[in-house]
Every structure is written in structure tokens, then in C-alpha cells.
Design a protein around this motif. Structure first.
Motif, PDB file in Angstrom:
ATOM      1  N   LEU A   1       0.834  -1.203   0.000  1.00 25.84           N
ATOM      2  CA  LEU A   1       0.000   0.000   0.000  1.00 25.84           C
ATOM      3  C   LEU A   1       0.873   1.258   0.000  1.00 25.84           C
ATOM      4  N   ASP A   2       1.965   1.218   0.741  1.00 25.44           N
ATOM      5  CA  ASP A   2       2.896   2.341   0.739  1.00 25.44           C
ATOM      6  C   ASP A   2       3.425   2.589  -0.679  1.00 25.44           C
ATOM      7  N   HIS A   3       3.743   1.504  -1.381  1.00 27.03           N
ATOM      8  CA  HIS A   3       4.217   1.612  -2.767  1.00 27.03           C
ATOM      9  C   HIS A   3       3.118   2.175  -3.664  1.00 27.03           C
ATOM     10  N   THR A   4       1.895   1.693  -3.478  1.00 28.15           N
ATOM     11  CA  THR A   4       0.759   2.148  -4.287  1.00 28.15           C
ATOM     12  C   THR A   4       0.551   3.656  -4.148  1.00 28.15           C
ATOM     13  N   GLU A   5       0.744   4.156  -2.923  1.00 31.68           N
ATOM     14  CA  GLU A   5       0.474   5.567  -2.650  1.00 31.68           C
ATOM     15  C   GLU A   5       1.699   6.461  -2.854  1.00 31.68           C
ATOM     16  N   GLY A   6       2.811   5.861  -3.282  1.00 37.25           N
ATOM     17  CA  GLY A   6       3.984   6.663  -3.606  1.00 37.25           C
ATOM     18  C   GLY A   6       4.923   6.947  -2.455  1.00 37.25           C
ATOM     19  N   PHE A   7       4.869   6.110  -1.397  1.00 32.48           N
ATOM     20  CA  PHE A   7       5.779   6.256  -0.256  1.00 32.48           C
ATOM     21  C   PHE A   7       5.739   7.669   0.321  1.00 32.48           C
ATOM     22  N   VAL A   8       4.543   8.113   0.649  1.00 29.65           N
ATOM     23  CA  VAL A   8       4.389   9.450   1.230  1.00 29.65           C
ATOM     24  C   VAL A   8       4.026   9.330   2.706  1.00 29.65           C
ATOM     25  N   ALA A   9       4.352  10.350   3.491  1.00 23.63           N
ATOM     26  CA  ALA A   9       3.967  10.401   4.898  1.00 23.63           C
ATOM     27  C   ALA A   9       2.473  10.703   4.992  1.00 23.63           C
ATOM     28  N   ARG A  10       1.797  10.021   5.927  1.00 28.26           N
ATOM     29  CA  ARG A  10       0.358  10.222   6.075  1.00 28.26           C
ATOM     30  C   ARG A  10      -0.020  10.170   7.552  1.00 28.26           C
ATOM     31  N   PHE A  11      -1.224  10.662   7.838  1.00 28.36           N
ATOM     32  CA  PHE A  11      -1.842  10.516   9.150  1.00 28.36           C
ATOM     33  C   PHE A  11      -1.015  11.125  10.281  1.00 28.36           C
ATOM     34  N   ASP A  12      -0.339  12.226   9.994  1.00 35.12           N
ATOM     35  CA  ASP A  12       0.349  12.976  11.035  1.00 35.12           C
ATOM     36  C   ASP A  12       1.452  12.164  11.718  1.00 35.12           C
ATOM     37  N   ARG A  13       2.087  11.253  10.960  1.00 35.92           N
ATOM     38  CA  ARG A  13       3.200  10.492  11.528  1.00 35.92           C
ATOM     39  C   ARG A  13       4.245  10.227  10.451  1.00 35.92           C
ATOM     40  N   GLU A  14       5.405   9.735  10.886  1.00 37.54           N
ATOM     41  CA  GLU A  14       6.542   9.600   9.985  1.00 37.54           C
ATOM     42  C   GLU A  14       6.277   8.637   8.841  1.00 37.54           C
ATOM     43  N   ARG A  15       5.598   7.522   9.122  1.00 40.85           N
ATOM     44  CA  ARG A  15       5.230   6.568   8.081  1.00 40.85           C
ATOM     45  C   ARG A  15       3.773   6.181   8.269  1.00 40.85           C
ATOM     46  N   GLY A  16       2.951   6.549   7.316  1.00 41.44           N
ATOM     47  CA  GLY A  16       1.520   6.295   7.450  1.00 41.44           C
ATOM     48  C   GLY A  16       1.154   4.840   7.248  1.00 41.44           C
ATOM     49  N   ARG A  17       1.755   4.190   6.269  1.00 38.77           N
ATOM     50  CA  ARG A  17       1.498   2.771   6.001  1.00 38.77           C
ATOM     51  C   ARG A  17       2.675   1.995   6.566  1.00 38.77           C
ATOM     52  N   ASP A  18       2.459   1.350   7.712  1.00 38.31           N
ATOM     53  CA  ASP A  18       3.577   0.882   8.513  1.00 38.31           C
ATOM     54  C   ASP A  18       3.338  -0.529   9.031  1.00 38.31           C
ATOM     55  N   PRO A  19       4.095  -1.529   8.537  1.00 44.20           N
ATOM     56  CA  PRO A  19       3.909  -2.908   9.003  1.00 44.20           C
ATOM     57  C   PRO A  19       4.382  -3.132  10.433  1.00 44.20           C
ATOM     58  N   GLY A  20       5.014  -2.143  11.040  1.00 44.00           N
ATOM     59  CA  GLY A  20       5.405  -2.259  12.443  1.00 44.00           C
ATOM     60  C   GLY A  20       4.420  -1.635  13.395  1.00 44.00           C
ATOM     61  N   LEU A  21       3.367  -1.017  12.869  1.00 42.44           N
ATOM     62  CA  LEU A  21       2.410  -0.300  13.704  1.00 42.44           C
ATOM     63  C   LEU A  21       1.198  -1.177  14.001  1.00 42.44           C
ATOM     64  N   TYR A  22       1.473  -2.316  14.611  1.00 36.56           N
ATOM     65  CA  TYR A  22       0.440  -3.230  15.095  1.00 36.56           C
ATOM     66  C   TYR A  22       0.612  -3.355  16.597  1.00 36.56           C
ATOM     67  N   TYR A  23      -0.493  -3.304  17.312  1.00 34.00           N
ATOM     68  CA  TYR A  23      -0.498  -3.118  18.757  1.00 34.00           C
ATOM     69  C   TYR A  23      -0.963  -4.386  19.471  1.00 34.00           C
ATOM     70  N   LEU A  24      -0.274  -4.747  20.563  1.00 34.73           N
ATOM     71  CA  LEU A  24      -0.656  -5.908  21.376  1.00 34.73           C
ATOM     72  C   LEU A  24      -0.820  -5.464  22.818  1.00 34.73           C
ATOM     73  N   ARG A  25      -1.906  -5.883  23.431  1.00 39.06           N
ATOM     74  CA  ARG A  25      -2.139  -5.571  24.846  1.00 39.06           C
ATOM     75  C   ARG A  25      -2.804  -6.753  25.527  1.00 39.06           C
ATOM     76  N   VAL A  26      -2.338  -7.073  26.731  1.00 33.86           N
ATOM     77  CA  VAL A  26      -2.934  -8.101  27.580  1.00 33.86           C
ATOM     78  C   VAL A  26      -3.743  -7.402  28.661  1.00 33.86           C
TER      79      VAL A  26
END
Length: 370
Positions: A94-119
Motif C-alpha cells: 500500500l505504501d508503494h501504491t500511494e507513492g511512499f508518502v507520509a500520512r496521518f500525522d506520523r513519519e510513516r503512514g502505512r507501517d507494518p510495524g504499527l500493530y499493537y498488542l495488549r494483555v
């Protein structure tokens, strides 16, 4: 069997938590599940690229990430885990599709590391606790009560792009069967009953609400985010413009919303009115949702239960056109939409309107043990 699964989940959760620093644990652990207001955070869920709540993969060392993914895998079947892992990887596409642009007020908008885990609570043997894993197009919610798995919904999986090219002419469609089986079914049914509207809604009718209720209608994209507004006005304006464009493309009127709004009485064609062949397709479609979790906690619908399961569709039935479907029955709600990005952006969710987040089980447990 659910006790064995709960034990495996608890062991994986403890192994992950034991690897975390005190600062990481402060983010990774939430209050014990309950039927009270203190449990509100556990019941918040999202499928947009917003803050889902918890410790992100970015905030963990590789060994911690491995332990985190072991916990995630404990609540999924092998196909379910592969689908989730593929969805996470699609953030790069998706990042490639959108041209590797910053989105959503953060450094990388489409980010495979931005997945959250909570117990939530203490994953002690025989105890009551839960865990949640989520990020863009993934939301997994699991509850253990008294040492047994009590709930696995809402369970969301999506894909953007829903279809993308691979070498040699192959195609990557993580949710292909979830879409194709439903299209096969609707094409075999009487459209006067099965098709609720010639136009598909822009997203799920029940959206990411904590509880499903009669009268639920589509929530605009801008409303499915943790914070009401981005700190950066320009980013907020971009999100609002995207949300408005999606709604405008759907072109839904009051009568359209009325035709699709959620009702306790299911809409569409009942399993009881289907032929044996149609019922087999319906069963196969159910399996694309129930097969996401380990067999020990996957629901089973006998012939009598299948009679009460209803299937409904909205939008054109030809491949490539924006479309939506709903499957509704006892303790069951499935929703699918593939409307955005020229019908190449899929959402799918499995819910139990009576026991999402284990609220019914928690209330019963509290009554019987306190």
C-alpha cells in the motif's frame, strides 16, 4: 479443548510479558476484563490505521516481537495466521501504491510495524484475562474466563489491495474465497430477496461499534479513529476530504441507508429457503470466517441452525464492482465490503452480537462467582 487452548494462550502471554521492561509493561498491560466501566478500553476496537492501544511491534526488540507473534498465533488457525501476516505485509504494498508518502500525522503512514498488542489482566492458569492485537485491517479480540476461552469476537481481517499482482501472472488475494463464495451464492439466489440495494454502502453498516444494535448505519471513515482530530489541521483536512469522497462515491440516500440498516430480524434469504447446493456454499462461506480461529473455538452450525442464517447482498454482482454482503443468524453477524479504491480494498468481520468481547459470559461469571 477450550481449556487447553486457554492454557496455551496464557503461556504465550506470560512468556511475552516476562520479556518486557517495566516501561513496556506499563503500555502492554491493561485492567482485568469485567462487565464494568473499567473495562471500556478493552471493548474499543478499530480497523483503520489509528492507535489501537497497546505496545507496537516497533517498540519491541526482535525477540520480543517473536514472542508477541507467538501469542497472536495462539488465537488463530494456521490459515488465519497466514492471512493476518499477509495483511500486515500489505502495508508495504500500500505504501508503494500511494507513492511512499507520509500520512496521518506520523513519519510513516502505512507501517507494518504499527500493530499493537495488549494483555488485559493477569494471564494466570485458570484465571480471567484477555488480549487484543490490532492495526490497519487487523483486529483480534480474545477473552479467557475461568481458564476457558469465552470469546474470540469481534474478529476483523481486511486487505488493501484486495488483489495484487505476483510474478508469473499469479494474483495475491488474501480474502479471495471470502468474496468469491458470497458472489457465487448471491448469483444463485432470487435477487428480489437477496439483494437489498443496487448500491453498496461505503463500509460496514455496524462499523466498529462496541455493541451491535437495531438502527445501526454506516459511520463515515473520519469517525473510525481513536482521536477525534489530528493535531495537524492539514492532516485532519486530508482525512476528512478522503472520508467525504468515499461517502460521495457511495451516493447513499436516506432510503438506501434504511434498506441496509441493521435490524434484529435478519434480512435477505434464509438458509431454510436455500437448495442443498446453495446451503453447501453458505457453509463454505461460514468456514472462511470460523476457520480463522483454532478448531476448539470455531462455531458449528447444524442443519437446524443453518435454517435461521440469512444472506443479503448490496451492489452489483459482477466481479470488480463495489459490493457488500451480510450474513446474520443466531449469535452471528458477518459483514463484508469491497467498495473503496475502485473495489480493491476489502473489509471482513465476524461478530457475535450477544457475546462480543465476552460481555455475556463476564456478566454471568460475575453473577455466579461474586
Amino acid at each position: 479443548m477450550t481449556e487447553e487452548l486457554a492454557s496455551a494462550m496464557a503461556a504465550a502471554a506470560r512468556a511475552w510479558l516476562d520479556m518486557l521492561t517495566a516501561d513496556q509493561r506499563a503500555i502492554a498491560v491493561g485492567p482485568m476484563p469485567s462487565a464494568e466501566a473499567s473495562d471500556a478500553e478493552r471493548r474499543r476496537w478499530f480497523y483503520t490505521p489509528t492507535d489501537h492501544g497497546g505496545l507496537t511491534l516497533h517498540q519491541q526488540r526482535p525477540a520480543q516481537q517473536r514472542a508477541a507473534m507467538r501469542l497472536v498465533a495462539s488465537g488463530l488457525s494456521r490459515p488465519g495466521f497466514v492471512t493476518v501476516a499477509t495483511t500486515m505485509g500489505l502495508e508495504n504494498v500500500l505504501d508503494h501504491t500511494e507513492g511512499f508518502v507520509a500520512r496521518f500525522d506520523r513519519e510513516r503512514g502505512r507501517d507494518p510495524g504499527l500493530y499493537y498488542l495488549r494483555v488485559f489482566g493477569d494471564p494466570a492458569p485458570g484465571g480471567t484475562w484477555g488480549w487484543r492485537f490490532g492495526g490497519h485491517h487487523v483486529s483480534l479480540n480474545n477473552l479467557v474466563v475461568g481458564g476457558a476461552v469465552a470469546a474470540t469476537t469481534p474478529c476483523f481481517m481486511g486487505a488493501d489491495p484486495a488483489s495484487s499482482e505476483l510474478l508469473g501472472g499469479a494474483v495475491n488475494r488474501p480474502l479471495g474465497r471470502v468474496e468469491d463464495l458470497a458472489r457465487t451464492l448471491v448469483k444463485s439466489l432470487d435477487p428480489r430477496v437477496a439483494v437489498l440495494s443496487p448500491k453498496a454502502p461505503s463500509d460496514f453498516v455496524t462499523a466498529n461499534r462496541t455493541t451491535v444494535a437495531t438502527g445501526n448505519r454506516v459511520i463515515p471513515l473520519a469517525g473510525i479513529w481513536r482521536d477525534e482530530r489530528f493535531p495537524d489541521p492539514a492532516e485532519q483536512a486530508k482525512l476528512q476530504a478522503l472520508s467525504d469522497a468515499i461517502d460521495a462515491a457511495a451516493g447513499y440516500t436516506e432510503s438506501d441507508h434504511s434498506a441496509l440498516e441493521y435490524t434484529a430480524v435478519p434480512k435477505g434469504v434464509a438458509g431454510a429457503a436455500m437448495s442443498p447446493d446453495q446451503r453447501e456454499v453458505l457453509r463454505a462461506l461460514l468456514d472462511t470466517y470460523f476457520g480463522r480461529v483454532p478448531a476448539a473455538v470455531a462455531p458449528s452450525y447444524d442443519d437446524a441452525a443453518l435454517d435461521a442464517v440469512h444472506f443479503a447482498w448490496a451492489g452489483p454482482t459482477e466481479p470488480g464492482a463495489p459490493h457488500y454482503y451480510r450474513v446474520q443468524g443466531p449469535r452471528l453477524l458477518l459483514e463484508w465490503d469491497n467498495t473503496q479504491r475502485n473495489a480493491n480494498h476489502a473489509h471482513s468481520v465476524w461478530r457475535d452480537p450477544e457475546n462480543d468481547f465476552g460481555l455475556d459470559v463476564l456478566a454471568t461469571h460475575r453473577r455466579d462467582h461474586h
